[in-house]
Design an enzyme around this catalytic site. Sequence first.
Site, PDB file in Angstrom:
ATOM      1  N   GLY A   1      52.733   0.003 -10.972  1.00 31.08           N
ATOM      2  CA  GLY A   1      51.356  -0.283 -10.587  1.00 31.08           C
ATOM      3  C   GLY A   1      50.981   0.458  -9.323  1.00 31.08           C
ATOM      4  N   LYS A  23      65.858   6.686 -13.536  1.00 32.57           N
ATOM      5  CA  LYS A  23      66.106   5.747 -12.440  1.00 32.57           C
ATOM      6  C   LYS A  23      67.594   5.412 -12.328  1.00 32.57           C
ATOM      7  CE  LYS A  23      61.452   3.895 -12.962  1.00 32.57           C
ATOM      8  NZ  LYS A  23      60.607   2.796 -13.474  1.00 32.57           N
TER       9      LYS A  23
END
Length: 433
Positions: A307, A205
Amino acid sequence: MTSKPIGVAVLGLGNVGSEVVRILTENAEDFEARIGAPLEIRGIAVRRVDGDRGVPAELLTDDPAELVGRDDVDIVVEVLGGIDIPRKLVLSALEKGKSVITANKALLAEYTGELADAAEKSRADLYFEAAVAGAIPVVRPLMQSLAGDRVNKVAGIVNGTTNFILSAMDETGADYAETLAEAGRLGYAEADPTADVEGYDAASKAAILASIAFHTRVTAGDVYREGISKITSDDLETAKSLDCTIKLLAICERIVTAKGKERISARVYPALVPLEHPLASVNGAFNAVVVEAEAAGRLMFYGQGAGGAPTASAVLGDLVMAARNKFYGGRGPLESKYAKLKVAPMGDILTRYYVSMQVADKPGVLATVAAEFSKRDVSISTVRQQGSGDGARLVVVTHLAADSALSETVASLEQLDVVVHVASVLRLEGTTV
């Protein structure tokens, strides 16, 4: 009159893929109104088509390459994970002029350049908001909202698993192994948590963020990386005494070398963060990213970093943008790589340090230890001794120093008779002195 449908292929039906399909199906009319044309799922690629997958069986296929190549597919949503197979599929889609939305940070951190080149050549869109921080909008603000500004630093908590573990250790006083096991039981940690706890996920990231923020291609291999597996409950207790907590940070920033050269730094490691810093209060599985730009100042993005549903939200935001471009004939932002800045080696980075060591409890220890710091021009800010006898522990916090000088200091400390062993070396971020 109903416009011609825009065909969508979904690659993967895990937590994220299932949510993408569910939300698309349940809100079909809203998506059509937002885009101007209906979205139709042409197929969903899975490893096995047997069993009840909660979607119409006729949509399932175990041949993703065939699905990507279909003439009625306009946009490909890749939520498979992994690198090799997704790379081939995404490249194939882009080369055929199909827009691609991916949440695959590992793929992008290694092959952004290759994918961006393919997208530019075929005039296709490549969107990846979901690859960095789940539902948190970070990529689009950097690429578009701040396109007229100069970004100097992007730093944040971009891995929910490690943040959950460190937050729980801080709150309960439990050790790392115990808290990792609890994270696994609660579903926050994978069966093999290596990618998270050793910083690989955050490094991918960081590479994406640095590439966008500084208009330079940065890969995961350019990112300095340390994980959290060596953090102890003693470290967190000492951090509290220093009015700090410990977070795994991804830091991307512009620096100027001693020779006046502009460079960029991309690094991931656990660090002490002062309690008054905005990242210190980000707990549990939440993520947060702080952006510092010359005109806009400091901006903070906070929310669910992982999620199924949160990540699907980011995927679907990209899908709407790509679909609008298909309908209206527009085009998403291209890769910006004009700056071509070099990545500075970790040894050149200036920061503060926390060094914890077990020492012999006898006269002269502090002077001997302090001398090793002084030899390499590493200035000491504070020193604390905890315990006595065989359990004596010395904690040193430095002023700003070069990473190379600190590394040499730690190596020399390990050789001293009065130092039993150096237990922890952590950076201190969020201060400038």
